[in-house]
Motif scaffolding. Structure first.
Motif, PDB file in Angstrom:
ATOM      1  N   GLN A   1      42.328  43.527  40.374  1.00 39.41           N
ATOM      2  CA  GLN A   1      43.025  42.765  39.912  1.00 39.41           C
ATOM      3  C   GLN A   1      43.488  42.496  38.024  1.00 39.41           C
ATOM      4  O   GLN A   1      44.416  42.627  37.446  1.00 39.41           O
ATOM      5  CB  GLN A   1      42.481  40.936  40.282  1.00 39.41           C
ATOM      6  CG  GLN A   1      43.472  39.419  40.095  1.00 39.41           C
ATOM      7  CD  GLN A   1      44.439  39.618  41.313  1.00 39.41           C
ATOM      8  OE1 GLN A   1      45.426  40.716  40.685  1.00 39.41           O
ATOM      9  NE2 GLN A   1      44.891  39.407  42.402  1.00 39.41           N
TER      10      GLN A   1
ATOM     11  N   PRO B   1      45.779  34.806  41.939  1.00 44.54           N
ATOM     12  CA  PRO B   1      45.212  35.254  41.493  1.00 44.54           C
ATOM     13  C   PRO B   1      43.804  35.770  41.735  1.00 44.54           C
ATOM     14  O   PRO B   1      43.393  36.804  42.299  1.00 44.54           O
ATOM     15  CB  PRO B   1      45.746  35.254  40.021  1.00 44.54           C
ATOM     16  CG  PRO B   1      45.130  34.268  39.776  1.00 44.54           C
ATOM     17  CD  PRO B   1      46.033  33.462  40.624  1.00 44.54           C
TER      18      PRO B   1
ATOM     19  N   VAL C   1      51.783  38.649  38.464  1.00 41.36           N
ATOM     20  CA  VAL C   1      50.623  39.030  39.397  1.00 41.36           C
ATOM     21  C   VAL C   1      50.421  38.660  40.820  1.00 41.36           C
ATOM     22  O   VAL C   1      50.339  37.409  40.759  1.00 41.36           O
ATOM     23  CB  VAL C   1      49.693  39.182  38.532  1.00 41.36           C
ATOM     24  CG1 VAL C   1      48.164  38.782  38.672  1.00 41.36           C
ATOM     25  CG2 VAL C   1      49.560  38.871  37.248  1.00 41.36           C
TER      26      VAL C   1
ATOM     27  N   ALA D   1      50.376  44.129  33.859  1.00 40.99           N
ATOM     28  CA  ALA D   1      51.828  42.869  33.110  1.00 40.99           C
ATOM     29  C   ALA D   1      51.937  43.433  31.865  1.00 40.99           C
ATOM     30  O   ALA D   1      53.031  42.969  31.644  1.00 40.99           O
ATOM     31  CB  ALA D   1      50.986  41.563  34.671  1.00 40.99           C
TER      32      ALA D   1
ATOM     33  N   ALA E   1      54.654  45.606  42.984  1.00 42.19           N
ATOM     34  CA  ALA E   1      54.263  45.196  41.928  1.00 42.19           C
ATOM     35  C   ALA E   1      55.379  46.354  41.298  1.00 42.19           C
ATOM     36  O   ALA E   1      55.284  46.078  40.068  1.00 42.19           O
ATOM     37  CB  ALA E   1      53.127  46.014  42.281  1.00 42.19           C
TER      38      ALA E   1
ATOM     39  N   PRO F   1      45.939  42.259  44.740  1.00 39.27           N
ATOM     40  CA  PRO F   1      45.746  43.189  44.202  1.00 39.27           C
ATOM     41  C   PRO F   1      46.156  44.366  44.533  1.00 39.27           C
ATOM     42  O   PRO F   1      46.152  45.144  45.740  1.00 39.27           O
ATOM     43  CB  PRO F   1      44.335  43.574  43.618  1.00 39.27           C
ATOM     44  CG  PRO F   1      43.293  43.124  44.071  1.00 39.27           C
ATOM     45  CD  PRO F   1      43.951  41.914  45.230  1.00 39.27           C
TER      46      PRO F   1
ATOM     47  N   VAL G   1      45.890  44.967  36.941  1.00 43.64           N
ATOM     48  CA  VAL G   1      47.395  44.822  37.680  1.00 43.64           C
ATOM     49  C   VAL G   1      47.571  43.566  36.527  1.00 43.64           C
ATOM     50  O   VAL G   1      49.119  43.637  36.420  1.00 43.64           O
ATOM     51  CB  VAL G   1      46.911  44.295  38.942  1.00 43.64           C
ATOM     52  CG1 VAL G   1      49.050  43.404  39.549  1.00 43.64           C
ATOM     53  CG2 VAL G   1      47.224  44.635  40.234  1.00 43.64           C
ATOM     54  N   ILE G   2      46.489  42.839  36.005  1.00 42.80           N
ATOM     55  CA  ILE G   2      46.899  41.994  34.310  1.00 42.80           C
ATOM     56  C   ILE G   2      47.744  42.782  33.850  1.00 42.80           C
ATOM     57  O   ILE G   2      48.268  42.983  32.869  1.00 42.80           O
ATOM     58  CB  ILE G   2      45.977  40.782  34.654  1.00 42.80           C
ATOM     59  CG1 ILE G   2      45.919  39.644  35.390  1.00 42.80           C
ATOM     60  CG2 ILE G   2      46.199  39.625  33.345  1.00 42.80           C
ATOM     61  CD1 ILE G   2      44.830  39.042  36.131  1.00 42.80           C
TER      62      ILE G   2
ATOM     63  N   MET H   1      51.290  34.058  38.376  1.00 42.06           N
ATOM     64  CA  MET H   1      50.705  34.875  38.648  1.00 42.06           C
ATOM     65  C   MET H   1      50.353  33.741  40.103  1.00 42.06           C
ATOM     66  O   MET H   1      50.025  32.481  40.190  1.00 42.06           O
ATOM     67  CB  MET H   1      49.148  33.934  38.192  1.00 42.06           C
ATOM     68  CG  MET H   1      49.167  34.968  36.906  1.00 42.06           C
ATOM     69  SD  MET H   1      46.964  35.082  36.048  1.00 42.06           S
ATOM     70  CE  MET H   1      47.209  36.225  34.850  1.00 42.06           C
TER      71      MET H   1
END
Ligand SMILES: Nc1ncnc2c1ncn2[C@@H]1O[C@H](COP(=O)(O)OP(=O)(O)OP(=O)(O)O)[C@@H](O)[C@H]1O
Ligand SMILES: [Mg+2]
Lengths: 270, 573
Positions: free
Chosen positions: A173, A193, A108, A180, B460, A112, A176-177, A190
């Motif tokens: 954010q 983050p 992460v 992941a 990403a 973001p 995005v977590i 991270m």
């Protein structure tokens, strides 16, 4: 469980640990071209806990973090020496494919960076390329559980097909977590983050990290001493490319061995 | 402390510089507007000049003439055999139709002039019409072929203005000998005509005097021998001018070969004036009037450009005017221009061949250049290591984008034609040559677009275990697509307008058929424009302009597509 003996230590000969470390780094040296960014870093990181990296800007925290999922491979001039083991296996070995490694070591980033696609596709992309779902229902299920675990489900359940880039910073954010954890990694890296978030969003992410700790090995870079103290069980202090000190968070913050650690924590430099 | 005072003086400093900054800004805006205005007016000028030239081509005068499909000239033995029908004497049929319209034309040269109203090539379309529909033989049809381009230009007023003046008072005619008529009107009936002729003569005299003046100027600096020769010329011009001035004063004017033509349209005849006074005209009957009785209903036609200076004779003009008056000529949409390939006869020439050629060529270009260009850009930008070799390649690509296009044409000639023996004049070769030319443009534009995709997107994707290829094709490429498309279409638009390289590989030939495949001989729109522009006949001028209009329209369509696609694919991140 925080009170158990720390497996994170700087010394080469690890004391008899109840559990083998999840990540184990030995004599890691990193160079950007001719410039050396990390010097002989030795560090053990234990599973199912949060480890934070602290240290002044430019000391190599991100660099080390990116060694753990071989993200540094994408930088042409970057060269990594030394051994990093994940579950006892050398991740820099010839036969290790960084693609597989990165599927089990999620990351992460500081800012973001959702894909400019729908919220659903953002989370579903990883499971899709790795073939984690055999049918669309299963995929939706993975997306839902990931979003739930990231604490975002209630906010986006009714607009999964809207672009992920349309969410607020904090929501992004967490998205995005979720992205992941959707690929079921074992380790989550991270890099600062919460640095782009307000206190409320930060609190939510911290809650989330605390929650995720039960299932994952979480490694986090932070500039906030308070955050490191709040969420992490282990802390490693970097200075000028060297790992100065690592240990249980309580010990580092209350009784550091090294003067530099003491100075940094008390805000005398940094 | 000093803090507040300091900030006050800072503020004063800023305030003092503010007007200057605003002025600079205003100046800049002004420059910007001026530049845009300049560009727009240049564009408007281009569009106006091309448009005013070319639009007349989009309509054309067609015959609308009864034509007897006489069986004796097509299939005398009534065989109904298509081969026999195909060999019929269609040119003769057309000539007969024209003769029937003007039965009093007898002399060979007059007949030839009359038949020139319709190009001989029209017999081909008439033959096809009959072969496809043999039942027509023996019946009367409407002959609808285009009028000869010179007459067409004449009727459009492009050769010389067609000015009709309505006559006043009754006109009486009497024949002096076989073809000469004497027209008498009331005193002053022809005053306007005389005025007009006088005016023209004075203008001509002035022009001669001007020329004499200019020669005199130059004479001062000339060497002695040259000066002597020039002095003679000056004297000649001066005498000529004086003579013209003198003649302009005469009451009775004898029209000479430098004067405008004056045609009197009287009782459906046309009389070409040779001598005119204020109430009397003697002249040759180009078309005999139906009656000689006095008539109120007459008019005069003045053709300013003298007959010997134009490709349409007074006689032909009289025929065309008569056909027009009878309804045997109609101005209508020029479909031939959009459905035919090139032709030796302007009235039968079209842009369709070149357009299809251009489209085929562009297709070949697209098929070759777009995938290679985009993939090369992706490879160079995302996969290739940065080293001397890639630097070298990059420099070379940038250089290639600036290489004059004719060099690519020479390369195509040397490689595709001489080594690989590909067919000359074929769209496939043209397309490949243009692809070579467009490749660097596409590569550079695509690389720029790929480079502009934020690295966080790549991180990403890589961060959750996407492979490099998946990262590029799933995330980078969609984001770079608008830029890539724009660059590609701009490159293709440039290829569409390119002429020089096509000349090198023989796409400049005269090709009278619409190309059917990538290997059939073809030409392209810009080459067609080049070919027509270098033809001398007047009618090619407007066709050139019309072809330019169509090429510009195609470009606009392409560029609008680029804009549309960019908007469609544009995404925020
Ligand atoms: N891509 C790169 N190319 C060259 N040098 C780099 C690169 N990334 C980092 N470095 C250098 O490596 C050193 C460590 O950088 P790193 O990003 O790891 O620091 P950091 O501890 O994460 O700092 P911060 O807290 O500011 O994020 C710095 O001196 C930096 O200049
Ligand atoms: Mg960092």
């Amino acid at each position: 469980m925080d009170t158990s003996v720390s497996p994170a230590t700087q010394t080469t000969d690890t004391p008899s640990a109840p559990e083998a470390p999840k990540v184990r780094a030995r004599k890691v040296n990193v160079f950007y071209g001719n410039k050396q960014a990390l010097f002989d870093v030795n560090l053990d990181i234990s599973d199912r806990s949060v480890t934070s990296f602290i240290g002044p800007s430019g000391c190599g925290k991100s660099t080390f973090l990116r060694c753990i999922n071989r993200m540094n491979d994408t930088i042409d001039i970057c060269r990594v020496e030394g051994d990093i083991h994940l579950d006892g296996k050398d991740i820099y070995a010839r036969d290790v494919d960084p693609v597989i490694l990165r599927a089990s070591v999620g990351m992460v980033f500081q800012k973001p960076n959702p894909f400019p696609k729908s919220i659903f596709d953002n989370v579903a992309y990883g499971p899709r390329i790795h073939g984690l779902a055999s049918n669309p229902e299963e995929l939706s299920e993975i997306v839902e559980t990931s979003l739930r675990r990231a604490g975002l489900w209630t906010e986006v359940a009714d607009r999964l097909d809207e672009p992920g880039t349309g969410l607020s910073g904090g929501q992004q954010q967490r998205l995005v977590i979720a992205r992941a954890i959707a690929v079921r990694p074992e380790v989550i890296l991270m890099d600062e983050p919460c640095s782009a978030l307000d206190p409320i969003a930060t609190a939510r992410i911290e809650e989330l990290i605390d929650d995720l700790r039960n299932n994952y090995c979480i490694i986090m870079v932070t500039h906030s001493m308070a955050q490191a103290a709040r969420v992490s069980q282990h802390t490693a202090f970097f200075h000028l490319g060297k790992l100065v000190e690592a240990g249980p968070t309580e010990q580092i913050f209350t009784n550091p061995n090294d003067k530099r650690t003491q100075d940094y924590i008390t805000g005398r430099f940094g | 402390m000093t803090e507040p005072a300091k900030s006050l003086s800072t503020r004063a400093l800023i305030a003092a510089s503010l007007p200057r900054r605003y002025r600079a800004e205003q100046r800049f805006r002004l420059y910007g507007r001026a530049a845009i205005l300049l560009a727009i007016s240049a564009l408007a000028l281009l569009l106006f000049s091309v448009g005013s030239q070319g639009f007349s081509t989009f309509s054309i005068y067609h015959f609308n003439l009864p034509l007897q499909l006489d069986a004796r000239l097509i299939d005398p033995k009534n065989t109904a055999d298509p081969k026999v029908i195909a060999k019929g004497r269609y040119r003769k049929l057309i000539q007969k139709a024209l003769s029937d319209a003007f039965p009093k034309v007898h002399s060979r040269s007059d007949k030839r002039a009359l038949y020139a109203l319709s190009t001989g090539l029209n017999s081909v379309s008439l033959r096809n019409q009959v072969v496809n529909n043999p039942d027509l033989i023996g019946s009367e049809i409407r002959y609808t072929a285009p009028l000869s381009d010179d007459l067409d230009l004449y009727l459009k007023g492009k050769i010389t203005p067609r000015k009709f003046y309505k006559g006043t008072g009754a006109l009486k005619a009497s024949a002096t000998n076989k073809n000469t008529l004497e027209l008498t009107g009331k005193p002053g009936a022809f005053d306007t005509l005389i005025q007009h002729i006088r005016q023209k003569r004075l203008v001509r005299a002035e022009r001669l005097e001007d020329r004499a003046e200019k020669l005199l100027e130059r004479l001062k600096e000339a060497r002695k021998e040259v000066a002597e020769v020039q002095q003679v010329e000056v004297n000649r011009l001066k005498i000529l001018a004086a003579d013209i001035r003198q003649k302009a004063k005469n009451n009775t004017i004898h029209l000479d070969k430098n004067d405008p033509s004056v045609l009197i349209n009287f009782n459906q005849g046309f009389i070409k004036a040779a001598e005119l006074s204020d109430h009397q005209i003697t002249g040759l009957a180009l078309l005999a009037p139906t009656r000689l009785e006095p008539s109120q209903n007459w008019r005069s036609l003045i053709l300013d450009s003298p007959e010997r200076a134009r490709r349409v004779t007074d006689q032909q003009a009289a025929w065309a005017e008569t056909l027009l008056a009878r309804g045997h000529l109609k101005r209508s949409f020029n479909s031939i221009f959009f459905t035919h390939a090139d032709s030796r006869e302007p009235e039968l020439a079209g842009i369709a061949g070149a357009m299809v050629g251009s489209i085929l060529t562009l297709m070949a270009t697209m098929l070759a250049a777009v995938p290679i260009g985009i993939l090369a850009a992706i490879y160079l930008e995302e996969f290739a290591p940065r080293n001397r070799l890639t630097d070298f390649i990059e420099v070379n690509i940038n250089n290639l984008a600036a290489v004059p296009s004719i060099i690519f044409g020479l390369l195509g000639l040397a490689v595709f034609l001489n080594i690989f023996h590909m067919p000359r004049s074929a769209p496939i070769v043209g397309g490949l040559v243009l692809a070579l030319m467009t490749l660097p443009v596409i590569i550079i534009a695509s690389r720029a677009a790929i480079k502009a995709v934020p690295p966080s997107i790549r991180e990403a994707a890589l961060g959750i275990g996407a492979s490099k290829t998946q990262t590029v094709f799933d995330h980078v490429l969609p984001l770079a697509a608008p830029g890539i498309l724009t660059g590609t279409i701009i490159g293709l638009a440039r290829a569409l307008g390119e002429t020089a390289p096509l000349l090198m590989i023989g796409m400049v030939a005269f090709i009278a058929d619409i190309p059917k495949s990538l290997t059939s001989p073809a030409t392209a729109m810009p080459v067609q424009i080049y070919l027509w522009a270098s033809s001398s006949e007047r009618s090619w001028e407007s066709r050139t302009a019309a072809a330019i209009i169509i090429l510009l329209l195609l470009m606009i369509v392409l560029n609008l597509t680029a804009v549309f696609l960019r908007h469609k694919f544009e995404r925020r991140w």
